[in-house]
Write a protein that holds these residues in place. Structure first.
Motif, short mmCIF file in Angstrom:
data_model
loop_
_atom_site.label_atom_id
_atom_site.label_comp_id
_atom_site.label_asym_id
_atom_site.label_seq_id
_atom_site.Cartn_x
_atom_site.Cartn_y
_atom_site.Cartn_z
N ARG A 170 0.86 -1.18 0.00
CA ARG A 170 0.00 0.00 0.00
C ARG A 170 0.90 1.23 0.00
O ARG A 170 1.77 1.37 0.84
N VAL A 171 0.66 2.13 -0.96
CA VAL A 171 1.43 3.36 -1.02
C VAL A 171 0.57 4.58 -0.72
O VAL A 171 1.09 5.64 -0.40
N GLN A 172 -0.73 4.44 -0.83
CA GLN A 172 -1.70 5.43 -0.38
C GLN A 172 -2.95 4.65 0.03
O GLN A 172 -2.99 3.43 -0.14
N LYS A 173 -3.95 5.32 0.55
CA LYS A 173 -5.10 4.61 1.11
C LYS A 173 -5.72 3.61 0.15
O LYS A 173 -6.05 2.50 0.55
N SER A 174 -5.90 3.97 -1.08
CA SER A 174 -6.52 3.07 -2.06
C SER A 174 -5.62 2.84 -3.26
O SER A 174 -6.09 2.65 -4.38
N VAL A 175 -4.31 2.84 -3.04
CA VAL A 175 -3.34 2.66 -4.12
C VAL A 175 -2.29 1.65 -3.68
O VAL A 175 -1.71 1.78 -2.60
N PHE A 176 -2.03 0.67 -4.55
CA PHE A 176 -1.05 -0.37 -4.25
C PHE A 176 -0.07 -0.51 -5.41
O PHE A 176 -0.47 -0.43 -6.57
N GLU A 177 1.19 -0.74 -5.07
CA GLU A 177 2.19 -1.13 -6.04
C GLU A 177 2.36 -2.64 -5.93
O GLU A 177 2.50 -3.17 -4.83
N VAL A 178 2.32 -3.30 -7.08
CA VAL A 178 2.39 -4.76 -7.11
C VAL A 178 3.45 -5.20 -8.10
O VAL A 178 3.49 -4.71 -9.23
N VAL A 179 4.30 -6.11 -7.69
CA VAL A 179 5.24 -6.78 -8.58
C VAL A 179 4.83 -8.24 -8.58
O VAL A 179 4.81 -8.89 -7.53
N CYS A 180 4.44 -8.77 -9.75
CA CYS A 180 3.94 -10.14 -9.80
C CYS A 180 4.20 -10.77 -11.16
O CYS A 180 4.66 -10.12 -12.09
N ARG A 181 3.85 -12.04 -11.23
CA ARG A 181 3.92 -12.78 -12.49
C ARG A 181 2.56 -12.74 -13.16
O ARG A 181 1.55 -12.39 -12.54
N ASP A 182 2.50 -13.12 -14.43
CA ASP A 182 1.24 -13.13 -15.17
C ASP A 182 0.19 -13.98 -14.46
O ASP A 182 -0.97 -13.58 -14.36
N ALA A 183 0.58 -15.15 -13.97
CA ALA A 183 -0.37 -16.04 -13.30
C ALA A 183 -0.93 -15.40 -12.03
O ALA A 183 -2.11 -15.57 -11.71
N ASP A 184 -0.09 -14.66 -11.32
CA ASP A 184 -0.55 -13.98 -10.11
C ASP A 184 -1.56 -12.89 -10.45
O ASP A 184 -2.53 -12.68 -9.73
N LYS A 185 -1.33 -12.19 -11.55
CA LYS A 185 -2.26 -11.14 -11.96
C LYS A 185 -3.63 -11.74 -12.28
O LYS A 185 -4.66 -11.18 -11.92
N VAL A 186 -3.64 -12.88 -12.94
CA VAL A 186 -4.91 -13.54 -13.26
C VAL A 186 -5.66 -13.88 -11.97
O VAL A 186 -6.87 -13.64 -11.87
N LYS A 187 -4.96 -14.41 -10.98
CA LYS A 187 -5.59 -14.73 -9.69
C LYS A 187 -6.09 -13.47 -9.00
O LYS A 187 -7.19 -13.44 -8.45
N LEU A 188 -5.28 -12.42 -9.00
CA LEU A 188 -5.64 -11.15 -8.37
C LEU A 188 -6.93 -10.60 -8.98
O LEU A 188 -7.86 -10.23 -8.26
N VAL A 189 -6.99 -10.56 -10.29
CA VAL A 189 -8.18 -10.03 -10.98
C VAL A 189 -9.41 -10.87 -10.64
O VAL A 189 -10.48 -10.34 -10.35
N ALA A 190 -9.25 -12.18 -10.65
CA ALA A 190 -10.38 -13.06 -10.32
C ALA A 190 -10.88 -12.81 -8.90
O ALA A 190 -12.10 -12.76 -8.66
N GLU A 191 -9.96 -12.66 -7.96
CA GLU A 191 -10.36 -12.40 -6.57
C GLU A 191 -11.10 -11.08 -6.45
O GLU A 191 -12.11 -10.99 -5.74
N LEU A 192 -10.60 -10.06 -7.12
CA LEU A 192 -11.25 -8.75 -7.05
C LEU A 192 -12.63 -8.78 -7.70
O LEU A 192 -13.59 -8.20 -7.18
N LEU A 193 -12.76 -9.48 -8.83
CA LEU A 193 -14.06 -9.57 -9.49
C LEU A 193 -15.09 -10.29 -8.63
O LEU A 193 -16.28 -9.99 -8.71
N ASP A 194 -14.63 -11.23 -7.79
CA ASP A 194 -15.54 -11.93 -6.89
C ASP A 194 -16.04 -11.04 -5.76
O ASP A 194 -17.05 -11.33 -5.13
N ILE A 195 -15.33 -9.95 -5.49
CA ILE A 195 -15.66 -9.09 -4.35
C ILE A 195 -16.48 -7.87 -4.76
O ILE A 195 -17.47 -7.54 -4.11
N ILE A 196 -16.07 -7.19 -5.80
CA ILE A 196 -16.66 -5.88 -6.09
C ILE A 196 -18.07 -6.00 -6.65
O ILE A 196 -18.47 -7.03 -7.18
N ASP A 197 -18.80 -4.90 -6.52
CA ASP A 197 -20.09 -4.73 -7.18
C ASP A 197 -19.80 -3.86 -8.40
O ASP A 197 -19.54 -2.66 -8.26
N PRO A 198 -19.81 -4.45 -9.60
CA PRO A 198 -19.40 -3.68 -10.78
C PRO A 198 -20.31 -2.51 -11.12
O PRO A 198 -19.94 -1.65 -11.90
#
Length: 96
Positions: free
Chosen positions: A33-61
């Motif tokens: 976390r670099v600010q309240k709603s801002v994150f810096e992420v260093v990851c692999r392609d597979a991790d990004k896919v998992k991250l996006v899937a997790e976020l899509l399961d949470i948010i109300d689009p």
């Protein structure tokens, strides 16, 4: 890959407040976390896919917004920073 993640979660309801906490928790699992709603992420392609899937399961689009900026390679190593110093190295050890 280097990512910058920002989010805006509607928090006028208890359900929105829960989504906000869950989104933050997921982002904290992947980056710094670099600010309240801002994150810096260093990851692999597979991790990004998992991250996006997790976020899509949470948010109300219909109410929430998450933006994921894919940055050029090693862009987080060359951030111009004003104000309080960065407390973590984006490529340093990451302990959960």
């Amino acid at each position: 890959m280097d990512l910058l993640i920002t989010y805006d979660v509607e928090t006028t309801t208890p359900a929105g407040e829960r989504r906000l906490r869950r989104v933050a928790k997921v982002c904290e699992a992947y980056g710094h976390r670099v600010q309240k709603s801002v994150f810096e992420v260093v990851c692999r392609d597979a991790d990004k896919v998992k991250l996006v899937a997790e976020l899509l399961d949470i948010i109300d689009p219909t109410r929430d917004s998450v933006r994921i900026y894919r940055l050029p390679a090693n862009a987080l190593d060359d951030v111009e920073h004003l104000g309080r110093a960065r407390t973590m190295d984006p490529r340093g050890p990451f302990v959960i």
